[in-house]
Design a protein around this motif. Structure first.
Motif, short mmCIF file in Angstrom:
data_model
loop_
_atom_site.label_atom_id
_atom_site.label_comp_id
_atom_site.label_asym_id
_atom_site.label_seq_id
_atom_site.Cartn_x
_atom_site.Cartn_y
_atom_site.Cartn_z
N ASP A 51 0.86 -1.65 -0.21
CA ASP A 51 0.13 -0.04 -0.34
C ASP A 51 0.99 0.99 0.12
O ASP A 51 1.28 2.05 -0.98
CB ASP A 51 -0.79 0.02 1.15
CG ASP A 51 -1.98 -0.46 1.09
OD1 ASP A 51 -2.40 -1.56 0.04
OD2 ASP A 51 -2.77 -1.49 2.06
N TRP A 52 1.80 1.78 0.64
CA TRP A 52 2.52 2.71 0.96
C TRP A 52 3.32 2.70 -0.19
O TRP A 52 3.01 3.61 -0.95
CB TRP A 52 4.04 2.16 1.78
CG TRP A 52 4.37 3.37 2.91
CD1 TRP A 52 5.12 3.86 2.23
CD2 TRP A 52 3.92 4.42 3.38
NE1 TRP A 52 6.05 4.90 2.68
CE2 TRP A 52 4.88 5.08 4.01
CE3 TRP A 52 2.92 4.48 4.14
CZ2 TRP A 52 4.75 6.28 4.73
CZ3 TRP A 52 2.68 5.41 5.14
CH2 TRP A 52 3.85 6.20 4.88
N VAL A 53 3.73 1.93 -1.30
CA VAL A 53 4.55 1.96 -1.81
C VAL A 53 3.80 2.37 -3.29
O VAL A 53 4.28 2.52 -4.13
CB VAL A 53 6.10 0.29 -2.60
CG1 VAL A 53 6.06 1.02 -4.06
CG2 VAL A 53 6.54 0.33 -1.59
N ARG A 54 2.74 1.75 -2.95
CA ARG A 54 1.43 2.22 -3.88
C ARG A 54 1.76 3.58 -4.31
O ARG A 54 0.97 4.68 -5.27
CB ARG A 54 0.51 1.66 -4.14
CG ARG A 54 -0.54 1.62 -5.59
CD ARG A 54 -2.03 0.75 -5.58
NE ARG A 54 -2.59 1.14 -3.90
CZ ARG A 54 -2.76 -0.42 -3.39
NH1 ARG A 54 -2.64 -1.25 -4.26
NH2 ARG A 54 -3.32 0.01 -2.21
N ASP A 55 1.26 3.89 -2.53
CA ASP A 55 0.58 5.66 -2.67
C ASP A 55 1.72 6.27 -2.84
O ASP A 55 1.65 7.94 -3.36
CB ASP A 55 0.16 5.76 -1.34
CG ASP A 55 -1.36 4.84 -1.00
OD1 ASP A 55 -1.34 4.35 -2.36
OD2 ASP A 55 -1.53 4.72 -0.23
N MET A 206 2.99 -1.17 11.74
CA MET A 206 2.39 -0.48 12.60
C MET A 206 1.60 1.23 12.85
O MET A 206 0.49 1.54 12.62
CB MET A 206 2.22 -0.17 14.11
CG MET A 206 1.37 -1.02 15.34
SD MET A 206 2.10 -0.87 16.90
CE MET A 206 2.42 1.00 16.51
N ILE A 207 2.98 1.86 11.97
CA ILE A 207 2.33 3.40 11.87
C ILE A 207 1.53 3.35 10.77
O ILE A 207 1.07 4.21 10.51
CB ILE A 207 3.84 4.61 12.41
CG1 ILE A 207 4.58 4.06 13.72
CG2 ILE A 207 3.37 5.43 12.08
CD1 ILE A 207 6.01 4.57 13.72
N SER A 208 2.37 2.98 10.00
CA SER A 208 1.01 3.35 8.26
C SER A 208 -0.56 3.04 8.76
O SER A 208 -1.05 3.04 8.19
CB SER A 208 1.86 2.68 7.69
OG SER A 208 1.89 1.44 7.74
N ARG A 211 -1.77 5.60 11.11
CA ARG A 211 -2.17 6.10 9.93
C ARG A 211 -3.91 5.43 8.49
O ARG A 211 -3.79 7.23 8.50
CB ARG A 211 -0.73 6.65 8.40
CG ARG A 211 -1.12 8.10 8.27
CD ARG A 211 0.63 8.35 8.17
NE ARG A 211 0.97 8.50 8.60
CZ ARG A 211 3.14 7.95 9.21
NH1 ARG A 211 2.97 7.56 7.39
NH2 ARG A 211 3.56 8.40 9.69
N ASN A 212 -3.47 4.70 8.24
CA ASN A 212 -4.14 4.42 6.96
C ASN A 212 -5.42 3.81 7.41
O ASN A 212 -6.14 3.83 6.71
CB ASN A 212 -3.56 4.50 6.07
CG ASN A 212 -2.32 4.54 5.54
OD1 ASN A 212 -2.38 5.76 5.26
ND2 ASN A 212 -1.74 3.30 5.18
N LYS A 213 -5.32 3.73 9.21
CA LYS A 213 -6.68 3.17 9.73
C LYS A 213 -7.42 1.65 9.11
O LYS A 213 -8.18 1.71 8.79
CB LYS A 213 -8.22 3.92 9.33
CG LYS A 213 -8.00 5.90 9.76
CD LYS A 213 -9.07 6.16 9.61
CE LYS A 213 -9.57 7.32 10.15
NZ LYS A 213 -8.53 8.55 10.21
N THR A 214 -5.97 1.41 9.26
CA THR A 214 -5.98 -0.80 8.70
C THR A 214 -5.48 -1.22 9.58
O THR A 214 -4.99 -1.87 9.69
CB THR A 214 -5.38 -0.73 7.34
OG1 THR A 214 -3.56 0.07 7.41
CG2 THR A 214 -5.39 -0.29 6.35
N ILE A 215 -5.69 -1.05 10.91
CA ILE A 215 -5.31 -0.61 12.22
C ILE A 215 -5.24 -2.47 12.51
O ILE A 215 -4.82 -3.53 12.89
CB ILE A 215 -4.75 -0.13 13.48
CG1 ILE A 215 -4.00 -1.27 14.51
CG2 ILE A 215 -6.38 -0.15 13.45
CD1 ILE A 215 -2.49 -0.67 14.27
#
Ligand SMILES: Nc1ncnc2c1ncn2[C@@H]1O[C@H](COP(=O)(O)OP(=O)(O)OP(=O)(O)O)[C@@H](O)[C@H]1O
Length: 463
Positions: A51-55, A206-208, A211-215
């Motif tokens: 997700d992070w790399v895509r965004d 965990m931090i991402s 942040r992305n509300k995917t906890i």
């Protein structure tokens, strides 16, 4: 071809991005290209990285690829997994040709990733397939840890072995053993979900996720594994929220009978900034130390690594390297790599001369650091005697034993000959030094106290 393109793209991104970002998100990506060059799959260790790399980075990756290649660009897919555990997708000439896109695109179904993580599909692990029990050389320094790891691989999540915690200094094989368990679990059960990650990755994910509300997905993912392997847990120190989350994950896994394997650079109780409750949980299972390998194990490791590289390493050459590189296995490997590069470059056979040439800076550094004088001072201090006692003819036990230990250490740690060592100990004969070395070797086998003294002195002198 696409793989080469990706590696050029990596070089460019490494120049552009702050190194922490590059190391955190881009470096872990593994590439696999289809034979026809139309598709390039980038594998990430987990869905948070996807997700992070895509965004954050995919668009720039597309631009760089476009700048590097003038023809049609491969379609870029981002997936969870590892290129090692999955062959590159074959070209399928009979299938309808996929639409070529000028700009790379990700698979438009992010959920597909979570199907891979949690679904019935075989999980692709991110283990290093070369870190196995077969490639791990056992010796006194790691025997207990290796036996415990094998127990866990054979009976995962059995009481008393969960969590398995491997601890010790850098480059001593903790990560190797941890992957060996994971690889063995997968060999026995290819459907097992074995997840390896560095503790910093856990924190970053965990931090991402927060942040992305995917906890919730984050929690679900880490709690759905059969075995969770977390490296270098000392990095949790001081990160309270991550410790809190990890604590809950840890409990959930233990309760459900899932295996946890952890590594740490020291005994966790000694890590400042780790919560007491975590420290105590870590102690519920089995903690095993890895010590620096002793000479014989270092030789065996060198021989094994040389064999893997298909290089003939004579015994005297292996001893010569092992006597000089003592700190850890990673450095031993580095030295061997240099020797092998030298062999390939010069076309010469491995002998002591070639090794001296290939490792001359390392050997010079070491020679500067460890002198017989230095050994005598350290030994005298350790046994609370005076340096002149080591030179004197006195034969009382309280002096004779330290003198023998100092002689054995001088033989092991310096490149001085037996007569030179004898000379430095009050002009003794070389046969006296030889006798001292044999006696100390014998005592180290039969008397744990002497072995401990010897190890303490070795550590002091070589650290
Ligand atoms: N007993 C061994 N037999 C074969 N190879 C070994 C052994 N111990 C370590 N190695 C090799 O040494 C290198 C370093 O080991 P590893 O990465 O497991 O160290 P580590 O203890 O996890 O250190 P760090 O904390 O720095 O990550 C690896 O390439 C590993 O394969």
């Amino acid at each position: 071809m696409s793989e080469e393109l990706w590696h050029r793209c990596l070089t460019r991104l490494e120049d552009e991005l702050p190194s922490q970002q590059f190391n955190m998100w881009i470096r872990p990506l593994q590439v696999s290209a289809s034979a026809d060059g139309e598709e390039m799959t980038l594998f990430a260790p987990n869905r948070f990285v996807v997700d992070w790399v895509r965004d954050k980075y995919l668009e720039r990756i597309g631009e760089v690829l476009g700048e590097l290649q003038s023809g049609p660009l491969p379609q870029v897919r981002l997936e969870v997994g590892s290129s090692r555990s999955r062959p590159a997708p074959p070209a399928q000439p009979s299938a309808p040709a996929p639409e070529r896109r000028a700009t790379p695109s990700v698979e438009p179904r992010p959920r597909a990733v979570s199907t891979e993580l949690g679904g019935a599909a075989k999980h692709r692990s991110n283990l290093n397939s070369s870190f196995t029990f077969v490639t791990f050389v056992e010796g006194k320094s790691n025997r207990m840890a290796s036996a415990a790891a094998q127990q866990v691989a054979e009976n995962p999540a059995s009481h008393g072995y969960n969590p398995l915690l491997l601890y010790g200094g850098v480059g001593l094989g903790k990560t190797h053993l941890m992957h060996a368990v994971g690889n063995e679990l997968l060999r026995r059960n290819p459907n097992a979900k074995v997840v390896y990650l560095h503790s910093e990755r856990f924190v970053a994910d965990m931090i991402s996720a927060l942040r992305n509300k995917t906890i919730n997905e984050f929690k679900r993912f880490y709690r759905s594994v059969d075995a969770l392997l977390i490296d270098d847990i000392q990095f949790f120190a001081g990160k309270e929220q991550s410790q809190e989350e990890f604590f809950h994950t840890f409990n959930a896994l233990l309760e459900n009978g899932q295996q946890i394997i952890l590594t740490c650079d020291k005994f966790p109780k000694e890590v400042d900034g780790l919560e007491e409750r975590l420290k105590s949980r870590f102690g519920w299972g089995l903690s095993q130390p890895l010590e620096p390998p002793e000479l014989e194990t270092r030789v065996a490791i060198l021989k094994k690594k040389a064999e893997e590289a298909r290089v003939e390493l004579p015994n005297d050459a292996a001893f010569f390297i092992a006597q000089r590189i003592r700190s850890n296995v990673r450095e031993l490997e580095g030295a061997l790599r240099r020797v092998i590069a030298h062999v390939r470059f010069t076309g010469a056979q491995i002998d002591i001369g070639l090794i001296k040439e290939a490792l001359k800076d390392l050997i010079a550094l070491q020679a500067r650091q460890i002198s017989i004088d230095n050994i005598q001072r350290t030994v005298a201090e350790y046994y609370k005697i005076k340096v002149p006692d080591l030179h004197s003819p006195r034969r009382t036990r309280s002096v004779a034993r330290p003198r023998q230990v100092a002689m054995a250490l001088s033989k092991e740690l310096t490149s001085h000959s037996l007569p030179e060592i004898g000379e430095s100990f009050g002009g003794r004969d070389h046969t006296t030094v030889l006798h001292a070395c044999r006696k100390v070797a014998e005592l180290r086998e039969s008397n744990p106290e002497i072995e401990e003294d010897y190890q303490n002195l070795l550590r002091t002198l070589t650290s």
